[in-house]
Design an enzyme around this catalytic site. Structure first.
Site, PDB file in Angstrom:
ATOM      1  N   PRO A 137      25.019 -10.854  11.851  1.00 57.22           N
ATOM      2  CA  PRO A 137      24.165 -12.042  11.723  1.00 57.22           C
ATOM      3  C   PRO A 137      23.047 -12.082  12.744  1.00 57.22           C
ATOM      4  CG  PRO A 137      26.493 -12.631  11.641  1.00 57.22           C
ATOM      5  CD  PRO A 137      26.430 -11.199  12.054  1.00 57.22           C
ATOM      6  N   HIS A 148      30.656  -6.603  17.166  1.00 56.15           N
ATOM      7  CA  HIS A 148      29.708  -5.626  16.639  1.00 56.15           C
ATOM      8  C   HIS A 148      30.415  -4.425  16.029  1.00 56.15           C
ATOM      9  CE1 HIS A 148      25.590  -6.942  17.992  1.00 56.15           C
ATOM     10  NE2 HIS A 148      26.373  -7.865  18.526  1.00 56.15           N
ATOM     11  N   SER A 193      30.315 -19.942  23.624  1.00 54.99           N
ATOM     12  CA  SER A 193      30.652 -20.758  24.792  1.00 54.99           C
ATOM     13  C   SER A 193      30.423 -19.987  26.087  1.00 54.99           C
ATOM     14  CB  SER A 193      32.117 -21.208  24.712  1.00 54.99           C
ATOM     15  OG  SER A 193      32.535 -21.822  25.899  1.00 54.99           O
ATOM     16  N   THR A 218      30.275 -24.937  31.569  1.00 51.67           N
ATOM     17  CA  THR A 218      31.335 -23.957  31.845  1.00 51.67           C
ATOM     18  C   THR A 218      30.891 -22.602  31.281  1.00 51.67           C
ATOM     19  OG1 THR A 218      32.475 -24.628  29.800  1.00 51.67           O
ATOM     20  CG2 THR A 218      33.196 -25.663  31.855  1.00 51.67           C
TER      21      THR A 218
END
Length: 324
Positions: free
Chosen positions: A162, A66, A193, A245
């Site tokens: 975005p 950011h 992730s 994970t």
């Protein structure tokens, strides 16, 4: 004689300019003389905060995104609303960001060692670097020497950060403006992730009908996490980016999106668009390749138009410019 002197000056001028501009560039171990323990102190504070509040590591990575995407890597994201400054944190694009108070914890530790020396912008970058390691990601070698902005760029946040509904084309274009190619963009989105997504950013894939690109069983799980099309943004209603994970920065993200188990629409597009799908497949197959490309892209992101030299300032408190 005078002609030879002028000729010598002319020949040496490029070297003088190179030396002068080089002093203003980012460099490895920038604080070697002014605050030799700076990077170690930041690392120690990041580790302490991680063991007490594990989610801080995810926050450090998001802070970097950011901060650096908006104008430059200048800690503008840390500024709070005060005296004509409208904080970037109040933008809808900043929804879900947290743990800013712990940046202050890191800054206080550094200030105690070296007052008015280490910029908040460098703390943003170095805490992200060390946070990535705590999340099981690669050690990214970063240069330092950034300085802090004197203003907020609230009006630019929604233009450049975005949105979860943006097209892959717009996301690729935005990162390309930062000299990050499609391969690097695919790697940076691998930050999905870790962490979680609030239901407010998921409901358009679930209601009124389920996005047909979503794996059916996964959609059932998501509806269990987000049981209403009108989630309360003030409530902690979310789904993990990666159920297998969730706090490890690895290539499981790519395996999931290839199986249509990405949370956001952009995740699905990343796996299906021909400009990025080959990289997604390769990253799903090879975690080392993912981490290598992630490191490369993070460095490019962290070096986006930094303030250096006499630009900006070294804030005493990351929340406010020094005049405030």
């Amino acid at each position: 004689m005078a002609r030879n002197r002028y000729r010598l000056i002319f020949l040496l001028l490029p070297l003088f300019l190179q030396f002068y501009s080089g002093k203003c560039d980012l460099q490895f171990n920038y604080y070697k003389e002014s605050c030799p323990k700076a990077e170690e102190i930041i690392k120690q504070e990041v580790e302490k905060l991680y063991y007490k509040h594990g989610n801080t590591a995810v926050s450090w990575v998001r802070n970097l995104f950011h901060d650096c995407i908006v104008k430059s890597c200048d800690a503008s994201v840390l500024l709070e609303t005060k005296k004509g400054i409208e904080s970037e944190q109040t933008s809808v694009r900043s929804f879900g960001m947290r743990n800013f108070k712990y940046v202050g914890t890191i800054k206080e530790a550094v200030e105690k060692e070296c007052p008015s020396t280490v910029s908040c912008a460098d703390i943003v970058s170095l805490s992200a670097r060390d946070g990535i390691v705590m999340l099981g990601g690669p050690r990214v070698e970063m240069k330092t020497g950034r300085r802090d902005s004197l203003e907020s760029y609230f009006s630019d946040v929604e233009k450049v950060i975005p949105n979860h509904n943006d097209s892959i084309s717009s996301v690729l274009s935005m990162f390309q403006s930062l000299a990050i190619d499609a391969q690097g963009t695919a790697a940076l989105l691998g930050a999905h992730s870790v962490g979680r997504v609030h239901c407010t950013n998921l409901i358009d894939r679930l209601y009124p009908t389920v996005d047909p690109t979503l794996d059916a069983d996964y959609a059932v799980y998501l509806k269990g996490r987000c049981p209403t099309p009108n989630p309360d943004p003030k409530q902690v209603e979310y789904a993990r980016n990666d159920r297998e994970t969730p706090m490890i920065l690895d290539n499981m993200y790519y395996k999931n999106i290839l199986n249509h188990k990405g949370l956001l629409g952009i995740d699905e597009q990343l796996a299906s668009d021909p400009r990025t799908s080959p990289f997604v497949q390769k990253m799903a197959d090879d975690n080392d390749y993912f981490q290598e490309q992630f490191s490369r892209a993070i460095v490019l992101l962290s070096e986006n138009s930094p303030l250096t030299g006499e630009q900006g300032e070294i804030r005493n408190d990351c929340r406010y410019v020094n005049t405030n």
